[in-house]
Design a protein around this motif. Structure first.
Motif, PDB file in Angstrom:
ATOM      1  N   ASP A   1      36.499  42.888  48.141  1.00 22.51           N
ATOM      2  CA  ASP A   1      37.416  43.002  49.278  1.00 22.51           C
ATOM      3  C   ASP A   1      38.693  42.200  49.042  1.00 22.51           C
ATOM      4  O   ASP A   1      39.225  41.541  49.944  1.00 22.51           O
ATOM      5  N   GLY A   2      39.175  42.205  47.785  1.00 19.66           N
ATOM      6  CA  GLY A   2      40.412  41.506  47.443  1.00 19.66           C
ATOM      7  C   GLY A   2      40.276  40.018  47.242  1.00 19.66           C
ATOM      8  O   GLY A   2      41.273  39.343  46.986  1.00 19.66           O
ATOM      9  N   LYS A   3      39.056  39.480  47.344  1.00 17.87           N
ATOM     10  CA  LYS A   3      38.836  38.045  47.181  1.00 17.87           C
ATOM     11  C   LYS A   3      38.127  37.772  45.864  1.00 17.87           C
ATOM     12  O   LYS A   3      37.189  38.478  45.487  1.00 17.87           O
ATOM     13  N   TYR A   4      38.565  36.727  45.187  1.00 18.16           N
ATOM     14  CA  TYR A   4      37.954  36.348  43.917  1.00 18.16           C
ATOM     15  C   TYR A   4      36.562  35.772  44.165  1.00 18.16           C
ATOM     16  O   TYR A   4      36.371  34.907  45.018  1.00 18.16           O
TER      17      TYR A   4
ATOM     18  N   PHE B   1      25.005  45.843  42.983  1.00 10.07           N
ATOM     19  CA  PHE B   1      26.100  44.930  43.310  1.00 10.07           C
ATOM     20  C   PHE B   1      27.330  45.756  43.655  1.00 10.07           C
ATOM     21  O   PHE B   1      27.604  46.782  43.032  1.00 10.07           O
ATOM     22  N   ILE B   2      28.090  45.259  44.640  1.00  7.05           N
ATOM     23  CA  ILE B   2      29.353  45.903  45.010  1.00  7.05           C
ATOM     24  C   ILE B   2      30.476  44.952  44.616  1.00  7.05           C
ATOM     25  O   ILE B   2      30.605  43.852  45.187  1.00  7.05           O
ATOM     26  N   ALA B   3      31.264  45.343  43.618  1.00  2.86           N
ATOM     27  CA  ALA B   3      32.328  44.449  43.140  1.00  2.86           C
ATOM     28  C   ALA B   3      33.350  45.232  42.324  1.00  2.86           C
ATOM     29  O   ALA B   3      33.055  46.307  41.784  1.00  2.86           O
ATOM     30  N   GLU B   4      34.588  44.659  42.268  1.00  2.87           N
ATOM     31  CA  GLU B   4      35.619  45.147  41.348  1.00  2.87           C
ATOM     32  C   GLU B   4      35.615  44.220  40.141  1.00  2.87           C
ATOM     33  O   GLU B   4      35.708  42.993  40.287  1.00  2.87           O
ATOM     34  N   ILE B   5      35.496  44.792  38.954  1.00  4.31           N
ATOM     35  CA  ILE B   5      35.451  43.997  37.729  1.00  4.31           C
ATOM     36  C   ILE B   5      36.727  44.235  36.935  1.00  4.31           C
ATOM     37  O   ILE B   5      37.090  45.379  36.634  1.00  4.31           O
ATOM     38  N   TYR B   6      37.418  43.125  36.610  1.00 10.66           N
ATOM     39  CA  TYR B   6      38.651  43.187  35.812  1.00 10.66           C
ATOM     40  C   TYR B   6      38.403  42.487  34.480  1.00 10.66           C
ATOM     41  O   TYR B   6      37.865  41.369  34.441  1.00 10.66           O
ATOM     42  N   PHE B   7      38.807  43.146  33.407  1.00 14.67           N
ATOM     43  CA  PHE B   7      38.802  42.531  32.077  1.00 14.67           C
ATOM     44  C   PHE B   7      40.248  42.123  31.752  1.00 14.67           C
ATOM     45  O   PHE B   7      41.153  42.969  31.762  1.00 14.67           O
ATOM     46  N   VAL B   8      40.470  40.826  31.472  1.00 21.30           N
ATOM     47  CA  VAL B   8      41.822  40.296  31.269  1.00 21.30           C
ATOM     48  C   VAL B   8      41.937  39.705  29.867  1.00 21.30           C
ATOM     49  O   VAL B   8      41.123  38.867  29.466  1.00 21.30           O
TER      50      VAL B   8
ATOM     51  N   PHE C   1      46.874  35.927  37.802  1.00 17.09           N
ATOM     52  CA  PHE C   1      47.473  37.107  37.197  1.00 17.09           C
ATOM     53  C   PHE C   1      46.918  38.387  37.826  1.00 17.09           C
ATOM     54  O   PHE C   1      47.668  39.313  38.149  1.00 17.09           O
ATOM     55  N   VAL C   2      45.612  38.463  38.003  1.00 16.06           N
ATOM     56  CA  VAL C   2      45.006  39.673  38.574  1.00 16.06           C
ATOM     57  C   VAL C   2      45.428  39.859  40.028  1.00 16.06           C
ATOM     58  O   VAL C   2      45.696  40.975  40.475  1.00 16.06           O
ATOM     59  N   ILE C   3      45.526  38.750  40.771  1.00  8.64           N
ATOM     60  CA  ILE C   3      45.955  38.867  42.169  1.00  8.64           C
ATOM     61  C   ILE C   3      47.370  39.438  42.226  1.00  8.64           C
ATOM     62  O   ILE C   3      47.665  40.344  43.011  1.00  8.64           O
ATOM     63  N   GLY C   4      48.249  38.927  41.378  1.00  8.43           N
ATOM     64  CA  GLY C   4      49.598  39.477  41.338  1.00  8.43           C
ATOM     65  C   GLY C   4      49.627  40.891  40.808  1.00  8.43           C
ATOM     66  O   GLY C   4      50.325  41.762  41.324  1.00  8.43           O
ATOM     67  N   TYR C   5      48.850  41.142  39.772  1.00 10.29           N
ATOM     68  CA  TYR C   5      48.769  42.477  39.173  1.00 10.29           C
ATOM     69  C   TYR C   5      48.217  43.483  40.166  1.00 10.29           C
ATOM     70  O   TYR C   5      48.714  44.607  40.278  1.00 10.29           O
ATOM     71  N   HIS C   6      47.185  43.088  40.902  1.00  7.95           N
ATOM     72  CA  HIS C   6      46.547  44.017  41.839  1.00  7.95           C
ATOM     73  C   HIS C   6      47.532  44.482  42.908  1.00  7.95           C
ATOM     74  O   HIS C   6      47.478  45.618  43.356  1.00  7.95           O
ATOM     75  N   GLY C   7      48.458  43.583  43.280  1.00  4.16           N
ATOM     76  CA  GLY C   7      49.431  43.970  44.289  1.00  4.16           C
ATOM     77  C   GLY C   7      50.609  44.735  43.731  1.00  4.16           C
ATOM     78  O   GLY C   7      51.287  45.464  44.455  1.00  4.16           O
ATOM     79  N   GLN C   8      50.864  44.598  42.419  1.00  7.63           N
ATOM     80  CA  GLN C   8      52.050  45.203  41.826  1.00  7.63           C
ATOM     81  C   GLN C   8      51.749  46.454  41.013  1.00  7.63           C
ATOM     82  O   GLN C   8      52.544  47.378  40.985  1.00  7.63           O
TER      83      GLN C   8
END
Length: 411
Positions: free
Chosen positions: A84-87, A119-126, A170-177
């Motif tokens: 839900d947008g939270k780390y 599990f319900i989650a968004e997974i980002y590989f950075v 970075f992901v928080i900024g990336y997710h919004g942009q």
């Protein structure tokens, strides 16, 4: 799960022995089992696909993660979990079995409606390794020269290397942009925009601190690049650090260059005029100081003597005369008369009785003989003068004795 015919006319399958006539049905069932197995393996193995290895950020497309799934994180990246947008958590490089016993933060991701097996989650590989030779170029936003007060638009060109130092930021900024954009150009353009803002901030700060015009930027390229490497404010906000800047160049369009050059020329002329005026004022002050010291010496030497009156009066009249000579061409008779009166007044003010002698001068002067009443000289003074005349041989002894007797008769 193969099958083979039996001599008895039955088919041996994973379910047991079937009549040979059921061969076609068994094959269809085997294919369904293989599809299930293949589908299950696909859901159980989570990793960045090979075709996306170059991306700075890759987002796993499915948010429903089966319990006991195997998550593989490459050696040059990390995996971040969001809900839900939270780390929610971080996993380093390696292979990880997704279970709550060894990864506690997964407890916050369990979907209770599935019985706790998803599990319900968004997974980002950075990517965490440096990204090198990123080219950049173009105009900055319009900015005011802190010295020449002209608005111009600097242009910058070169290339830089960067690294993600804070993947969560970075992901928080990336997710919004650039969320969902499986393209490095989108991410790098976003980074370049913030990089340009950082360059503008650094340039403005340096020029203001050092009192330099934007015209000096050409000779400050290395210093600016070093300052950006140390601290690029806008990139720090998204967890990115500039490692190196190469071939860095700053210039202006022809119109901006001309505007700054003309403004700098006008400023130089004004400063030159101020410098000349200051030098002239210092020279005049030096002359006045010299004259004052000379006059002070004359005053000390002449004060109390008859020559003082002539000197003081002459100086006062000379000053008044110079004033009349300079202003007489454009002034009336009344003003000339006033100047003359001023000169005379100055002469009177400079008389010995108005001059305050220093205390030491008063102490060194011999006492003056007092005059007799009515303004005539005293007997003592007259006798001293008579003796002086005799010593100089101007009168004879007889004449001296006769005059002395006459003076003494007056006592």
């Amino acid at each position: 799960m193969g099958s083979e015919p039996a001599e008895s006319g039955f088919l041996v399958t994973w379910q047991g022995v079937r009549p040979a006539g059921a061969r076609a049905e068994s094959r269809e069932l085997d294919m369904g089992i293989m599809d299930f197995v293949k589908g299950g393996v696909r859901e159980m193995m989570i990793a960045r696909p090979d075709r996306f290895k170059n991306l700075i950020v890759y987002k796993h497309p499915d948010q429903n993660i089966p319990f006991w799934s195997q998550l593989t994180v490459d050696s040059d990246e990390c995996a971040l979990f969001f809900k839900d947008g939270k780390y929610m958590g971080y996993l380093p490089p390696g292979r990880h079995t997704l279970q709550t016993q060894n990864i506690p933060f997964l407890n916050n991701l369990i979907n209770s409606f599935t019985g706790g097996d998803v599990f319900i989650a968004e997974i980002y590989f950075v990517k965490m390794q440096p990204i090198r030779s990123v080219p950049f170029g173009g105009p900055l936003e319009s900015m005011e020269d802190p010295i020449l007060y002209e608005f111009v638009t600097p242009r910058i060109f070169g290339e830089f290397s960067l690294v993600v130092t804070d993947p969560v930021r970075f992901v928080i900024g990336y997710h919004g942009q650039a969320a969902g954009a499986q393209d490095n150009d989108v991410i790098l353009n976003w980074i370049k925009g913030l990089f340009f803002m950082s360059v503008k901030t650094v340039i403005g700060t340096m020029c203001a601190q050092q009192g330099k015009s934007l015209l000096n930027l050409g000779g400050m390229s290395m210093e600016i690049a070093g300052r950006i490497q140390q601290s690029a404010p806008n990139l720090d906000e998204i967890g990115v650090k500039i490692l190196q800047i190469g071939n860095f160049n700053i210039n202006f369009a022809a119109d901006d260059q001309k505007r700054l050059t003309e403004a700098n020329k006008a400023r130089a002329e004004a400063r030159r005029g101020v410098g000349i005026a200051a030098d002239t004022a210092r020279a005049q002050q030096f002359q006045l100081d010299q004259k004052f010291q000379q006059d002070a010496r004359y005053v000390q030497h002449l004060a109390g003597s008859p020559a003082w009156n002539n000197y003081a009066s002459g100086q006062a009249m000379m000053g008044a005369g110079e004033g009349m000579a300079k202003g007489g061409g454009s002034t009336g008779v009344a003003q000339l008369g006033a100047q003359a009166a001023i000169g005379m007044g100055m002469a009177q003010m400079m008389q010995p009785q108005n001059f305050q002698q220093p205390q030491y001068a008063q102490q060194q002067q011999p006492p003056q003989p007092q005059q007799a009443a009515g303004g005539t000289q005293s007997v003592e003074v007259r006798l001293q003068k008579l003796a002086s005349l005799k010593q100089q041989g101007l009168i004879s002894d007889e004449d001296f004795n006769a005059r002395k007797a006459k003076i003494l008769e007056e006592i």
